[in-house]
Scaffold this motif. Structure first.
Motif, PDB file in Angstrom:
ATOM      1  N   ARG A 164     -24.657 -20.465 -31.897  1.00  0.00           N
ATOM      2  CA  ARG A 164     -25.946 -20.753 -30.908  1.00  0.00           C
ATOM      3  C   ARG A 164     -25.503 -21.097 -29.621  1.00  0.00           C
ATOM      4  NH1 ARG A 164     -29.781 -23.514 -35.404  1.00  0.00           N
ATOM      5  NH2 ARG A 164     -30.459 -21.543 -36.262  1.00  0.00           N
ATOM      6  N   GLU A 165     -24.611 -22.089 -29.426  1.00  0.00           N
ATOM      7  CA  GLU A 165     -24.291 -22.676 -28.133  1.00  0.00           C
ATOM      8  C   GLU A 165     -23.539 -21.745 -27.402  1.00  0.00           C
ATOM      9  OE1 GLU A 165     -22.587 -26.534 -28.080  1.00  0.00           O
ATOM     10  OE2 GLU A 165     -24.128 -27.649 -29.031  1.00  0.00           O
ATOM     11  N   ASN A 166     -22.793 -20.899 -27.923  1.00  0.00           N
ATOM     12  CA  ASN A 166     -21.735 -19.974 -27.113  1.00  0.00           C
ATOM     13  C   ASN A 166     -22.803 -18.760 -26.718  1.00  0.00           C
ATOM     14  OD1 ASN A 166     -19.094 -20.890 -27.134  1.00  0.00           O
ATOM     15  ND2 ASN A 166     -19.016 -21.009 -29.292  1.00  0.00           N
ATOM     16  N   LEU A 167     -23.588 -18.394 -27.573  1.00  0.00           N
ATOM     17  CA  LEU A 167     -24.132 -17.122 -27.332  1.00  0.00           C
ATOM     18  C   LEU A 167     -25.314 -17.627 -26.322  1.00  0.00           C
ATOM     19  CD1 LEU A 167     -24.668 -15.831 -30.822  1.00  0.00           C
ATOM     20  CD2 LEU A 167     -23.455 -14.806 -28.894  1.00  0.00           C
ATOM     21  N   ALA A 168     -25.856 -18.663 -26.338  1.00  0.00           N
ATOM     22  CA  ALA A 168     -26.722 -19.205 -25.216  1.00  0.00           C
ATOM     23  C   ALA A 168     -25.947 -19.105 -23.799  1.00  0.00           C
ATOM     24  CB  ALA A 168     -27.277 -20.356 -25.413  1.00  0.00           C
ATOM     25  N   ARG A 169     -24.609 -19.833 -24.001  1.00  0.00           N
ATOM     26  CA  ARG A 169     -23.910 -19.930 -22.779  1.00  0.00           C
ATOM     27  C   ARG A 169     -23.454 -18.590 -22.139  1.00  0.00           C
ATOM     28  NH1 ARG A 169     -20.312 -22.622 -24.812  1.00  0.00           N
ATOM     29  NH2 ARG A 169     -20.864 -24.737 -24.197  1.00  0.00           N
ATOM     30  N   LEU A 170     -23.267 -17.513 -22.925  1.00  0.00           N
ATOM     31  CA  LEU A 170     -23.135 -16.320 -22.506  1.00  0.00           C
ATOM     32  C   LEU A 170     -24.207 -15.428 -21.903  1.00  0.00           C
ATOM     33  CD1 LEU A 170     -20.401 -15.356 -25.097  1.00  0.00           C
ATOM     34  CD2 LEU A 170     -20.048 -15.808 -22.832  1.00  0.00           C
ATOM     35  N   ILE A 192     -15.071 -18.978 -24.882  1.00  0.00           N
ATOM     36  CA  ILE A 192     -15.710 -19.315 -25.970  1.00  0.00           C
ATOM     37  C   ILE A 192     -15.504 -20.665 -26.410  1.00  0.00           C
ATOM     38  CG2 ILE A 192     -15.766 -19.051 -28.613  1.00  0.00           C
ATOM     39  CD1 ILE A 192     -17.552 -16.922 -27.338  1.00  0.00           C
ATOM     40  N   HIS A 193     -16.412 -21.434 -26.922  1.00  0.00           N
ATOM     41  CA  HIS A 193     -16.227 -22.854 -26.841  1.00  0.00           C
ATOM     42  C   HIS A 193     -16.208 -23.445 -28.393  1.00  0.00           C
ATOM     43  CE1 HIS A 193     -16.153 -23.873 -22.499  1.00  0.00           C
ATOM     44  NE2 HIS A 193     -16.815 -22.665 -22.377  1.00  0.00           N
ATOM     45  N   PRO A 194     -15.318 -23.517 -29.182  1.00  0.00           N
ATOM     46  CA  PRO A 194     -15.204 -23.862 -30.499  1.00  0.00           C
ATOM     47  C   PRO A 194     -15.463 -25.041 -30.623  1.00  0.00           C
ATOM     48  CG  PRO A 194     -12.917 -23.523 -29.807  1.00  0.00           C
ATOM     49  CD  PRO A 194     -13.856 -23.326 -28.686  1.00  0.00           C
ATOM     50  N   HIS A 195     -16.143 -25.612 -31.867  1.00  0.00           N
ATOM     51  CA  HIS A 195     -16.541 -26.971 -32.286  1.00  0.00           C
ATOM     52  C   HIS A 195     -15.427 -27.603 -33.262  1.00  0.00           C
ATOM     53  CE1 HIS A 195     -21.105 -26.801 -30.738  1.00  0.00           C
ATOM     54  NE2 HIS A 195     -20.198 -26.312 -30.005  1.00  0.00           N
ATOM     55  N   TYR A 196     -15.833 -28.861 -33.433  1.00  0.00           N
ATOM     56  CA  TYR A 196     -14.784 -29.388 -34.542  1.00  0.00           C
ATOM     57  C   TYR A 196     -15.054 -28.787 -35.886  1.00  0.00           C
ATOM     58  CZ  TYR A 196     -13.071 -32.717 -37.662  1.00  0.00           C
ATOM     59  OH  TYR A 196     -12.127 -33.392 -38.713  1.00  0.00           O
ATOM     60  N   GLY A 197     -13.999 -28.366 -36.579  1.00  0.00           N
ATOM     61  CA  GLY A 197     -14.146 -27.772 -37.967  1.00  0.00           C
ATOM     62  C   GLY A 197     -14.563 -26.235 -37.824  1.00  0.00           C
ATOM     63  N   VAL A 198     -14.705 -25.598 -36.656  1.00  0.00           N
ATOM     64  CA  VAL A 198     -14.950 -24.107 -36.522  1.00  0.00           C
ATOM     65  C   VAL A 198     -13.427 -23.363 -35.931  1.00  0.00           C
ATOM     66  CG1 VAL A 198     -16.408 -22.345 -35.474  1.00  0.00           C
ATOM     67  CG2 VAL A 198     -17.495 -24.693 -36.161  1.00  0.00           C
ATOM     68  N   PHE A 199     -13.305 -22.497 -36.597  1.00  0.00           N
ATOM     69  CA  PHE A 199     -12.031 -21.471 -36.258  1.00  0.00           C
ATOM     70  C   PHE A 199     -12.206 -21.036 -34.906  1.00  0.00           C
ATOM     71  CE2 PHE A 199      -8.846 -18.329 -36.633  1.00  0.00           C
ATOM     72  CZ  PHE A 199      -7.793 -18.988 -37.252  1.00  0.00           C
ATOM     73  N   ALA A 200     -11.119 -21.412 -34.158  1.00  0.00           N
ATOM     74  CA  ALA A 200     -11.016 -21.102 -32.649  1.00  0.00           C
ATOM     75  C   ALA A 200     -10.324 -19.770 -32.743  1.00  0.00           C
ATOM     76  CB  ALA A 200     -10.262 -22.134 -31.977  1.00  0.00           C
ATOM     77  N   PRO A 201     -10.887 -18.729 -31.752  1.00  0.00           N
ATOM     78  CA  PRO A 201     -10.361 -17.442 -31.617  1.00  0.00           C
ATOM     79  C   PRO A 201      -9.193 -17.429 -30.504  1.00  0.00           C
ATOM     80  CG  PRO A 201     -12.419 -17.571 -30.297  1.00  0.00           C
ATOM     81  CD  PRO A 201     -12.034 -18.814 -31.178  1.00  0.00           C
ATOM     82  N   THR A 202      -8.258 -17.917 -31.151  1.00  0.00           N
ATOM     83  CA  THR A 202      -6.791 -18.108 -30.347  1.00  0.00           C
ATOM     84  C   THR A 202      -5.904 -17.001 -30.408  1.00  0.00           C
ATOM     85  OG1 THR A 202      -5.924 -19.575 -32.262  1.00  0.00           O
ATOM     86  CG2 THR A 202      -6.939 -20.635 -30.251  1.00  0.00           C
ATOM     87  N   ARG A 203      -6.222 -16.445 -31.776  1.00  0.00           N
ATOM     88  CA  ARG A 203      -5.368 -15.175 -31.995  1.00  0.00           C
ATOM     89  C   ARG A 203      -6.427 -13.968 -32.057  1.00  0.00           C
ATOM     90  NH1 ARG A 203      -1.483 -17.354 -37.091  1.00  0.00           N
ATOM     91  NH2 ARG A 203      -0.293 -18.898 -35.695  1.00  0.00           N
ATOM     92  N   GLN A 204      -6.506 -13.064 -30.950  1.00  0.00           N
ATOM     93  CA  GLN A 204      -7.563 -12.157 -30.860  1.00  0.00           C
ATOM     94  C   GLN A 204      -7.475 -10.695 -31.220  1.00  0.00           C
ATOM     95  OE1 GLN A 204      -9.112 -12.994 -26.774  1.00  0.00           O
ATOM     96  NE2 GLN A 204      -8.827 -15.214 -27.203  1.00  0.00           N
ATOM     97  N   GLU A 205      -6.398 -10.551 -32.196  1.00  0.00           N
ATOM     98  CA  GLU A 205      -6.299  -9.190 -32.437  1.00  0.00           C
ATOM     99  C   GLU A 205      -7.502  -8.541 -33.148  1.00  0.00           C
ATOM    100  OE1 GLU A 205      -2.018 -10.947 -33.071  1.00  0.00           O
ATOM    101  OE2 GLU A 205      -4.105 -11.588 -33.286  1.00  0.00           O
ATOM    102  N   TYR A 206      -8.332  -9.332 -34.020  1.00  0.00           N
ATOM    103  CA  TYR A 206      -9.424  -9.000 -34.552  1.00  0.00           C
ATOM    104  C   TYR A 206     -10.358  -8.809 -33.682  1.00  0.00           C
ATOM    105  CZ  TYR A 206     -11.295 -13.860 -34.590  1.00  0.00           C
ATOM    106  OH  TYR A 206     -11.782 -14.992 -34.175  1.00  0.00           O
ATOM    107  N   VAL A 207     -10.445  -9.579 -32.623  1.00  0.00           N
ATOM    108  CA  VAL A 207     -11.539  -9.353 -31.508  1.00  0.00           C
ATOM    109  C   VAL A 207     -11.263  -8.001 -30.932  1.00  0.00           C
ATOM    110  CG1 VAL A 207     -12.635 -10.348 -29.261  1.00  0.00           C
ATOM    111  CG2 VAL A 207     -11.754 -11.904 -31.404  1.00  0.00           C
ATOM    112  N   ASP A 208     -10.163  -7.982 -30.539  1.00  0.00           N
ATOM    113  CA  ASP A 208      -9.787  -6.546 -29.619  1.00  0.00           C
ATOM    114  C   ASP A 208     -10.325  -5.346 -30.825  1.00  0.00           C
ATOM    115  OD1 ASP A 208      -9.071  -8.136 -27.706  1.00  0.00           O
ATOM    116  OD2 ASP A 208      -6.916  -7.786 -28.265  1.00  0.00           O
TER     117      ASP A 208
END
Length: 337
Positions: free
Chosen positions: A203-209, A138-154
């Protein structure tokens, strides 16, 4: 009133802090690498936060100290030429990073901390964050929270699957949870966020996937019109004002998003639909808000199940809230009307 003074390689951290507290703008004229060393030394001197009389008071002091530290560090500024040109010795090319973060127009001065934030965000955007639940980046943009801690994703990736035809992801950010829902088999996922940067990023991330055909992303505050079989929300975990767009992923004044989500949820769930609320109990441990189950019940909703996960990331020993962060549990609450 602010005063601008020119400074360079000879400036010591203690003197820089004293000048910044005296409302001086420190216009850096020295080597770029020495400016980085100065900022690091200033941060070390400003790190200590006294404990309060209670967890909530310690949190209040922590927020005050971090706000003041950001204000002081932002006083160290650099002069820019057209198109974000930075001509200090050993300065990197900041043009692309700053244009992506701040747009085409550039000021003639900018805090060095903002430039470093833009450079860091550009590295994240280029490299991406590996998400095991997606087996992709996943590619975060400036000012968008990056999913570096992924407990919530799991938690979202492993919760019992209700086979929804339609799903909503509220406050999508990078779009990581929308991607997980689509990968798990949701017929269509609608992802919404109030921040334009997040909408573009998702949008960019979902398109990339390769998930654009099964997802839509739009700008919206809380829940959009219509109903869904599954509604997922990972709101900010701590009550409090957000000083920056990035802060808005962590701090929610008066728990507005959390309470608004629960209050409006019944109108947006289909007959046998369910909602997944993903939330840490850190705010409860700090005495900042009521327990999550009580908030759910107060909204006229019922809990089907709760899935818990403990933090896997390391906590800094310098953090006055370290013991509470280390003990905090992130939960996925399965909710129905």
């Amino acid at each position: 009133m602010e005063y601008l003074i020119e400074v360079g390689d000879e400036l010591a951290a203690k003197d820089a802090i004293k000048l910044a507290r005296g409302n001086r703008i420190l216009l850096w004229r020295g080597d770029f690498r020495n400016a980085l060393q100065l900022l690091a030394a200033m941060k070390r001197r400003l790190r200590r936060v006294p404990r309060g009389t209670s967890p909530a008071d310690t949190f209040r002091r922590y927020r005050q100290a971090t706000t003041e530290r950001s204000r002081i560090l932002s006083r160290v500024q650099v002069e820019l030429g057209p198109g974000y040109t930075l001509t200090l010795p050993h300065a990197p090319d900041i043009t692309r990073a700053c244009r992506l973060a701040f747009g085409d127009a550039s000021d003639n001065r900018m805090p060095l901390t903002e430039i470093l934030g833009a450079l860091g965000a550009d590295r994240w955007r280029t490299r991406g964050v590996h998400v095991p639940a997606l087996q992709a980046r996943i590619h975060p943009h400036y000012g968008v929270f990056a999913p570096t801690r992924q407990e919530y994703v799991d938690l979202v990736a492993e919760a019992p699957w209700p086979r929804p035809r339609t799903a909503l992801d509220i406050g999508t950010g990078t779009g990581v949870l929308a991607a997980v829902l689509a990968k798990r088999g949701a017929g269509h996922v609608e992802a919404v966020d109030i921040e334009p940067r997040a909408v573009e990023c998702a949008r960019e991330n979902l398109a990339r996937l390769g998930l654009s055909a099964r997802t839509t992303v739009s700008r919206h505050d809380l829940l959009p019109a219509g109903k869904a079989d599954l509604v997922v929300c990972n709101p900010p975990w701590l009550p409090g004002p957000a000083a920056t767009p990035l802060d808005a992923a962590i701090y929610d004044p008066g728990s507005r998003m959390l309470r608004g989500f629960l209050r409006n949820l019944p109108r947006h769930l289909s007959g046998h639909g369910e909602a997944w609320l993903v939330l840490s109990d850190l705010a409860v441990r700090l005495g900042l808000r009521a327990g999550t189950e009580a908030l759910i019940a107060a909204a006229g909703l019922r809990v089907l199940d709760r899935l818990d996960i403990r933090p896997r990331h390391k906590v800094s020993r310098d953090d006055p809230l370290a013991e509470y962060r280390a003990a905090a549990i992130t939960s996925l609450w399965r909710i129905r009307v």
